[in-house]
Enzyme design. Structure first.
Site, PDB file in Angstrom:
ATOM      1  N   GLN A 139       0.834  -1.204   0.000  1.00  0.00           N
ATOM      2  CA  GLN A 139       0.000   0.000   0.000  1.00  0.00           C
ATOM      3  C   GLN A 139       0.866   1.252   0.000  1.00  0.00           C
ATOM      4  OE1 GLN A 139      -2.277   1.754   3.358  1.00  0.00           O
ATOM      5  NE2 GLN A 139      -4.110   1.241   2.168  1.00  0.00           N
ATOM      6  N   GLY A 184     -14.486  -1.969   8.480  1.00  0.00           N
ATOM      7  CA  GLY A 184     -15.037  -1.197   9.595  1.00  0.00           C
ATOM      8  C   GLY A 184     -15.906  -2.055  10.487  1.00  0.00           C
ATOM      9  N   CYS A 229      -6.740   7.236   5.003  1.00  0.00           N
ATOM     10  CA  CYS A 229      -6.115   7.511   6.301  1.00  0.00           C
ATOM     11  C   CYS A 229      -6.582   8.864   6.828  1.00  0.00           C
ATOM     12  CB  CYS A 229      -4.596   7.507   6.170  1.00  0.00           C
ATOM     13  SG  CYS A 229      -3.747   7.848   7.734  1.00  0.00           S
TER      14      CYS A 229
END
EC number: 1.3.1.-
Length: 344
Positions: free
Chosen positions: A85, A216, A115
């Site tokens: 990433q 999440g 982020c």
């Protein structure tokens, strides 16, 4: 626990296709800064050998300016599938970094557009790209042109409750060439607080043709099933649920493939894993690894009598031996009492 519909169960038991890459698991380990290094990924992969793992987030400028690649970019030749990433806001920097990532062995390249940390967003990276969709489009296009592996995006549903633009943003990412999108179902403003709004992932899934991965509040097999049933997503990505519990990805993966819920790791097994994690970090990173291990050790030490005291002690360890001794003593106390209950 909710039950997956037969159609969804059938889909989720098949390989996940990310562009030209086929992954034999619908459960992914999220990139986590300061966590998902080579040592941690090896622990997760032991229980989820076919799942996609992600490196820690790598700043594209580091790849350009440092003579040696950052250690967080290091990939074991045997760890497949693996994604590196990257983050930045400059398309040319990201394209160059992506090429280096492929040289290092990345099966896919993931662009961080989610982020929420201020030091990242103030420089135009991470979730700030949700406010710069044209820049995000250019980034994806540039990276896609630069590499011969699939390019994916990880993002959030919006900047805040007044700026939830994930539907438009996700479509732009697909049209720009992204082969998959992972959505953390919180806004940037929410950080990691409050409940994830999985409903937005369901809406995105309805308008995209590329795989949509839900992220999440995936902290157990049950939460993963609930999320998948609600969203119809193509898979789930585990993040904070794996802190101190590297068994999670494998537990969810096993359920999706077999339909059977297996017992989770008990406290003794978790503490034994903590000791192995500590030893490996010390061997891999030396003194720096010992300091980094402190947070990991405190994540493992929970859910049993004496956990608070052990956490406080592990947060101050100065050596591998000291940490192992503390863990061994905790195990010795727990074993005779049969205090081996499960849970994360």
């Amino acid at each position: 626990m909710s039950v997956l519909s037969p159609q969804l169960q059938k889909t989720l038991s098949t390989p996940l296709k990310i562009g030209s890459v086929e992954v034999n698991s619908r459960v992914l380990q999220s990139p986590l800064s300061g966590v998902t290094d080579l040592v941690f990924r090896r622990l997760v992969r032991r229980y989820a050998p076919e799942s996609m793992m992600y490196t820690e987030m790598v700043h594209a400028s580091q790849v350009r300016h440092l003579e040696e690649l950052p250690q967080m970019m290091e990939v074991d030749p045997n760890e497949r599938p693996i994604s590196i990433q990257l983050f930045d806001c400059r398309p040319d920097f990201l394209a160059e970094a992506a090429q280096r990532a492929v040289q290092e062995g990345a099966n896919t390249v993931d662009i961080n557009m989610g982020c929420p940390v201020n030091k990242i967003t103030k420089k135009g990276g991470g979730s700030s790209l949700l406010r710069q969709p044209e820049v995000a489009e250019t980034i994806v296009q540039s990276v896609v042109e630069a590499v011969n592996v699939p390019v994916t995006v990880k993002t959030r549903i919006g900047w805040d409750d007044n700026e939830i633009n994930i539907l438009d943003f996700a479509k732009r990412m697909e049209d720009s060439g992204a082969a998959m999108i992972t959505i953390h179902a919180r806004t940037r403003a929410a950080g990691y607080n409050g409940k994830a709004n999985w409903e937005w992932i369901a809406k995105v899934k309805q308008i995209l043709s590329i795989p949509v991965i839900a992220n999440g509040d995936i902290v157990s097999v049950e939460s993963a099933v609930n999320c998948l049933q609600l969203t119809g997503a193509d898979g789930v990505m585990c993040s904070r649920g794996t802190l101190g519990y590297p068994f999670l990805v494998g537990e969810i993966d096993s359920f999706l493939k077999t339909g059977e819920v297996k017992p989770g790791a008990n406290i003794i097994e978790r503490l034994q894993c903590a000791k192995e994690h500590l030893k490996a970090l010390g061997e891999y990173k030396g003194e720096r690894g010992i300091y980094q291990s402190r947070k990991h050790m405190t994540w493992y030490a929970k859910g049993f009598a004496g956990a608070n005291e052990l956490r406080n002690q592990l947060a101050k360890i100065e050596s591998v031996e000291q940490g192992c001794d503390l863990i061994d003593r905790a195990i010795a106390i727990l074993e005779p009492t049969g205090d081996r209950e499960q849970g994360t």
